[in-house]
Design an enzyme around this catalytic site. Structure first.
Site, PDB file in Angstrom:
ATOM      1  N   PHE A  12     -17.962   8.394  27.626  1.00  0.00           N
ATOM      2  CA  PHE A  12     -17.301   7.832  28.818  1.00  0.00           C
ATOM      3  C   PHE A  12     -16.848   6.376  28.572  1.00  0.00           C
ATOM      4  CE2 PHE A  12     -18.665   5.679  32.997  1.00  0.00           C
ATOM      5  CZ  PHE A  12     -17.384   5.690  33.526  1.00  0.00           C
ATOM      6  N   THR A 134     -28.087  -1.622  29.107  1.00  0.00           N
ATOM      7  CA  THR A 134     -28.017  -1.309  30.531  1.00  0.00           C
ATOM      8  C   THR A 134     -28.900  -2.262  31.351  1.00  0.00           C
ATOM      9  OG1 THR A 134     -28.740   0.351  32.136  1.00  0.00           O
ATOM     10  CG2 THR A 134     -29.812   0.426  30.011  1.00  0.00           C
ATOM     11  N   ASP A 135     -28.577  -2.397  32.634  1.00  0.00           N
ATOM     12  CA  ASP A 135     -29.435  -3.205  33.522  1.00  0.00           C
ATOM     13  C   ASP A 135     -30.772  -2.507  33.798  1.00  0.00           C
ATOM     14  OD1 ASP A 135     -28.500  -1.160  35.179  1.00  0.00           O
ATOM     15  OD2 ASP A 135     -27.778  -2.477  36.771  1.00  0.00           O
ATOM     16  N   GLU A 136     -30.846  -1.193  33.467  1.00  0.00           N
ATOM     17  CA  GLU A 136     -32.059  -0.432  33.808  1.00  0.00           C
ATOM     18  C   GLU A 136     -33.278  -0.926  33.040  1.00  0.00           C
ATOM     19  OE1 GLU A 136     -31.427   3.776  34.348  1.00  0.00           O
ATOM     20  OE2 GLU A 136     -29.306   3.473  34.767  1.00  0.00           O
ATOM     21  N   TYR A 183     -35.366   6.947  29.493  1.00  0.00           N
ATOM     22  CA  TYR A 183     -34.052   6.398  29.100  1.00  0.00           C
ATOM     23  C   TYR A 183     -34.113   4.885  28.980  1.00  0.00           C
ATOM     24  CZ  TYR A 183     -29.336   4.488  29.812  1.00  0.00           C
ATOM     25  OH  TYR A 183     -28.190   3.739  29.706  1.00  0.00           O
ATOM     26  N   LYS A 187     -33.755   2.340  25.701  1.00  0.00           N
ATOM     27  CA  LYS A 187     -32.735   1.287  25.591  1.00  0.00           C
ATOM     28  C   LYS A 187     -33.413  -0.071  25.390  1.00  0.00           C
ATOM     29  CE  LYS A 187     -28.799   1.549  25.930  1.00  0.00           C
ATOM     30  NZ  LYS A 187     -27.733   1.827  24.928  1.00  0.00           N
ATOM     31  N   LYS A 222     -23.321  12.796  36.162  1.00  0.00           N
ATOM     32  CA  LYS A 222     -23.603  11.523  36.813  1.00  0.00           C
ATOM     33  C   LYS A 222     -23.078  11.593  38.247  1.00  0.00           C
ATOM     34  CE  LYS A 222     -25.117   9.646  32.943  1.00  0.00           C
ATOM     35  NZ  LYS A 222     -24.384   8.919  31.939  1.00  0.00           N
TER      36      LYS A 222
HETATM   37  P1  NAD Z   1     -21.992   8.950  27.344  1.00  0.00           P
HETATM   38  O1  NAD Z   1     -23.217   9.807  27.404  1.00  0.00           O
HETATM   39  O2  NAD Z   1     -20.802   9.292  28.163  1.00  0.00           O
HETATM   40  O3  NAD Z   1     -21.501   8.834  25.825  1.00  0.00           O
HETATM   41  C1  NAD Z   1     -22.370   8.679  24.751  1.00  0.00           C
HETATM   42  C2  NAD Z   1     -21.598   9.006  23.465  1.00  0.00           C
HETATM   43  O4  NAD Z   1     -22.488   8.822  22.359  1.00  0.00           O
HETATM   44  C3  NAD Z   1     -21.082  10.448  23.400  1.00  0.00           C
HETATM   45  O5  NAD Z   1     -19.751  10.465  22.939  1.00  0.00           O
HETATM   46  C4  NAD Z   1     -22.025  11.117  22.393  1.00  0.00           C
HETATM   47  O6  NAD Z   1     -21.402  12.172  21.660  1.00  0.00           O
HETATM   48  C5  NAD Z   1     -22.372   9.943  21.487  1.00  0.00           C
HETATM   49  N1  NAD Z   1     -23.664  10.141  20.808  1.00  0.00           N
HETATM   50  C6  NAD Z   1     -24.837  10.544  21.386  1.00  0.00           C
HETATM   51  N2  NAD Z   1     -25.790  10.646  20.423  1.00  0.00           N
HETATM   52  C7  NAD Z   1     -25.211  10.265  19.253  1.00  0.00           C
HETATM   53  C8  NAD Z   1     -25.686  10.152  17.920  1.00  0.00           C
HETATM   54  N3  NAD Z   1     -26.969  10.451  17.604  1.00  0.00           N
HETATM   55  N4  NAD Z   1     -24.839   9.728  16.957  1.00  0.00           N
HETATM   56  C9  NAD Z   1     -23.539   9.431  17.269  1.00  0.00           C
HETATM   57  N5  NAD Z   1     -23.034   9.555  18.499  1.00  0.00           N
HETATM   58  C10 NAD Z   1     -23.857   9.960  19.490  1.00  0.00           C
HETATM   59  O7  NAD Z   1     -22.525   7.487  27.675  1.00  0.00           O
HETATM   60  P2  NAD Z   1     -21.793   6.270  28.420  1.00  0.00           P
HETATM   61  O8  NAD Z   1     -22.061   6.380  29.865  1.00  0.00           O
HETATM   62  O9  NAD Z   1     -20.406   6.144  27.922  1.00  0.00           O
HETATM   63  O10 NAD Z   1     -22.673   5.066  27.863  1.00  0.00           O
HETATM   64  C11 NAD Z   1     -22.325   4.398  26.653  1.00  0.00           C
HETATM   65  C12 NAD Z   1     -23.316   3.279  26.396  1.00  0.00           C
HETATM   66  O11 NAD Z   1     -23.312   2.364  27.481  1.00  0.00           O
HETATM   67  C13 NAD Z   1     -24.765   3.759  26.258  1.00  0.00           C
HETATM   68  O12 NAD Z   1     -25.375   3.005  25.248  1.00  0.00           O
HETATM   69  C14 NAD Z   1     -25.389   3.461  27.615  1.00  0.00           C
HETATM   70  O13 NAD Z   1     -26.768   3.214  27.500  1.00  0.00           O
HETATM   71  C15 NAD Z   1     -24.620   2.197  28.007  1.00  0.00           C
HETATM   72  N6  NAD Z   1     -24.469   1.973  29.467  1.00  0.00           N
HETATM   73  C16 NAD Z   1     -23.984   2.954  30.285  1.00  0.00           C
HETATM   74  C17 NAD Z   1     -23.810   2.698  31.649  1.00  0.00           C
HETATM   75  C18 NAD Z   1     -23.231   3.741  32.579  1.00  0.00           C
HETATM   76  O14 NAD Z   1     -23.186   3.513  33.798  1.00  0.00           O
HETATM   77  N7  NAD Z   1     -22.741   4.872  32.092  1.00  0.00           N
HETATM   78  C19 NAD Z   1     -24.154   1.446  32.158  1.00  0.00           C
HETATM   79  C20 NAD Z   1     -24.652   0.456  31.289  1.00  0.00           C
HETATM   80  C21 NAD Z   1     -24.797   0.741  29.943  1.00  0.00           C
HETATM   81  P1  TYD Z   2     -26.803   8.318  38.006  1.00  0.00           P
HETATM   82  O1  TYD Z   2     -25.334   8.506  38.093  1.00  0.00           O
HETATM   83  O2  TYD Z   2     -27.622   9.364  37.311  1.00  0.00           O
HETATM   84  O3  TYD Z   2     -27.059   6.868  37.353  1.00  0.00           O
HETATM   85  P2  TYD Z   2     -28.455   6.047  37.136  1.00  0.00           P
HETATM   86  O4  TYD Z   2     -29.603   6.934  37.391  1.00  0.00           O
HETATM   87  O5  TYD Z   2     -28.349   5.674  35.692  1.00  0.00           O
HETATM   88  O6  TYD Z   2     -28.385   4.884  38.066  1.00  0.00           O
HETATM   89  O7  TYD Z   2     -27.394   8.162  39.471  1.00  0.00           O
HETATM   90  C1  TYD Z   2     -26.955   7.146  40.354  1.00  0.00           C
HETATM   91  C2  TYD Z   2     -27.841   7.200  41.593  1.00  0.00           C
HETATM   92  O8  TYD Z   2     -27.595   8.438  42.284  1.00  0.00           O
HETATM   93  C3  TYD Z   2     -29.336   7.197  41.265  1.00  0.00           C
HETATM   94  O9  TYD Z   2     -30.006   6.452  42.271  1.00  0.00           O
HETATM   95  C4  TYD Z   2     -29.728   8.651  41.343  1.00  0.00           C
HETATM   96  C5  TYD Z   2     -28.786   9.220  42.398  1.00  0.00           C
HETATM   97  N1  TYD Z   2     -28.385  10.636  42.200  1.00  0.00           N
HETATM   98  C6  TYD Z   2     -28.518  11.542  43.270  1.00  0.00           C
HETATM   99  O10 TYD Z   2     -28.972  11.183  44.379  1.00  0.00           O
HETATM  100  N2  TYD Z   2     -28.142  12.845  43.056  1.00  0.00           N
HETATM  101  C7  TYD Z   2     -27.639  13.279  41.854  1.00  0.00           C
HETATM  102  O11 TYD Z   2     -27.327  14.482  41.724  1.00  0.00           O
HETATM  103  C8  TYD Z   2     -27.481  12.328  40.793  1.00  0.00           C
HETATM  104  C9  TYD Z   2     -26.947  12.760  39.454  1.00  0.00           C
HETATM  105  C10 TYD Z   2     -27.886  11.023  41.022  1.00  0.00           C
END
Ligand code: NAD
Ligand code: TYD
Length: 377
Positions: A12, A134-136, A183, A187, A222
């Protein structure tokens, strides 16, 4: 800096970062390294896949030998490391995969970069290892006001600006790590390894911690894409607990812009928090999504509210996340470019216009396709 390795570029956020860098920096060679797990999808990059400054390599970041080969083959100068397992609910069911990819994968990439860069005459000069986190990792915040004022209330960021919030506390770059889910624990461990490589070996590292992202190409497990897709198909919307949890939402393209600014101008060995000052209680956010999808589909107003279904809460569900990104604004002038209403409208429209993309990823068709395409490699 010329050869940039972006890991997780088929996911993503990674796909938005790859797109931005390929289009904005024609003089850089952008190497997208991705294992193509269930979350990786090369359809996310159709518009740039034939650009001369783009290359894709299918590899697992845990494959240490292969990471070394790739560093040498592409003479990598800078790394933006996004590859990770990213979904909290999956981490609760299968923590080992998260430890493997997020911790051991990051370590294997760090060590491969170290050996390659230390073999060069210039060593770490002009090099960067930028780790996306991540902020988590900071844990969970309370939702309280000392005078008992009901949230959301106006509060003041460290930069002096006012905005709406659900509590008085924020995550700062100095906040102590306190991860709760497998998770966020994985991280946090990877962030510590990255910082240790700076402190121990002098590797030029940067770490950023970002809040929840939303926008096109997010895998529909998500919250936001899952709910848009479920409304479209008249399926239940599973709200965890009472929907009271608060998240700080940032449009993914704004995260990619921040990554660009920090990769080029961020201070080595430093940490930056990235967030939108945009807190939403899940249930309020869900109501906005329901209203927007119904309006764009031409449904009667509120028609899909009946799909809202309260389900058992997520184990260890963090109550509130809220980032103070004042440092990034003050040092590098970065701010979110989109108002939330605009971002949500764009996002809902994108998923409704790209039903084929959604159908593909929900049916697992694309996974079968890649398995065949890469069979035996
Ligand atoms: P995502 O799950 O959409 O994408 C992860 C990508 O990593 C995928 O393309 C997957 O194929 C690849 N991948 C997974 N395991 C792998 C491996 N062993 N070797 C090579 N490639 C691999 O995740 P995202 O939401 O795009 O998140 C990307 C990064 O940003 C992550 O590190 C996540 O912790 C961080 N992040 C995400 C969010 C969010 O809201 N989505 C917020 C803050 C930080
Ligand atoms: P998510 O998109 O999984 O992100 P994160 O857990 O990394 O913050 O979830 C966002 C918020 O929505 C989180 O508080 C969990 C809640 N949630 C639901 O209530 N129902 C759902 O089906 C999902 C996937 C998340």
């Amino acid at each position: 800096m010329k050869n940039i390795l972006i890991t997780g570029g088929a996911g993503f956020i990674g796909s938005h970062v790859v797109r931005l860098f390929v289009n904005k920096y024609p003089d850089y060679r952008i190497v997208n390294l991705d294992k193509l797990t269930y979350a990786g999808n090369l359809n996310n990059l159709k518009d740039i896949e034939n650009k001369p400054n783009y290359a894709f390599v299918r590899a697992d970041v845990c494959d240490y030998e292969r990471m070394g080969e790739i560093m040498r083959e592409y003479r990598i100068d800078g790394i933006i490391h996004l590859a990770a397992e990213s979904h909290v609910d999956r981490s609760i069911k299968d923590p080992f995969t998260f430890a493997r990819t997020n911790v051991m994968g990051t370590l294997s990439l760090l060590q491969a970069a170290k050996l390659y860069w230390e073999s060069l005459p210039e060593r770490y000069e002009g090099k960067r290892f930028y780790h996306i986190s991540t902020d988590e990792v900071y844990g969970a915040l309370e939702m309280t006001h000392p005078e008992g004022i009901e949230p959301p209330f106006t509060t003041t960021a460290s930069s002096g600006e006012h905005h709406l919030a659900y509590g008085r506390e924020f995550f700062y770059e100095t906040t102590k790590y306190d991860p709760h889910s497998p998770y966020s624990a994985s991280k946090a461990a990877s962030d510590h390894f990255v910082r240790a490589f700076h402190d121990t070996y002098g590797m030029p590292t940067i770490v950023t911690n970002c809040s929840n992202n939303y926008g096109p190409y997010q895998f529909p497990e998500k919250l936001i894409p899952l709910f848009i897709n479920n409304i479209r198909h008249g399926k239940p919307l599973p709200v965890y607990g009472r929907g009271e949890n608060v998240r700080d939402w940032l449009y993914v393209v704004d995260h990619a812009r921040a990554i660009d600014a920090i990769f080029h101008n961020g201070r080595i060995a430093d940490t930056y928090n990235i967030g939108g000052f945009n807190e939403w209680k899940n249930i309020d956010l869900i109501r906005v999504i329901v209203r927007t999808v119904d309006r764009l589909l031409g449904n009667p107003e509120g028609e899909s509210e009946k799909l809202i279904t309260y389900v058992t809460d997520r184990a260890g569900h963090d109550l509130r996340y809220a980032i103070d990104s004042s440092k990034l604004k003050e040092e590098l002038g970065w701010e979110p470019s989109l108002q939330f209403e605009e971002g949500i409208e764009k996002t809902v429209r994108w998923y409704l216009d790209n039903q084929e993309w959604l159908d593909n990823v929900t049916s697992g068709e694309y996974e079968k396709y890649y398995e065949k395409m890469y069979a035996g490699r």
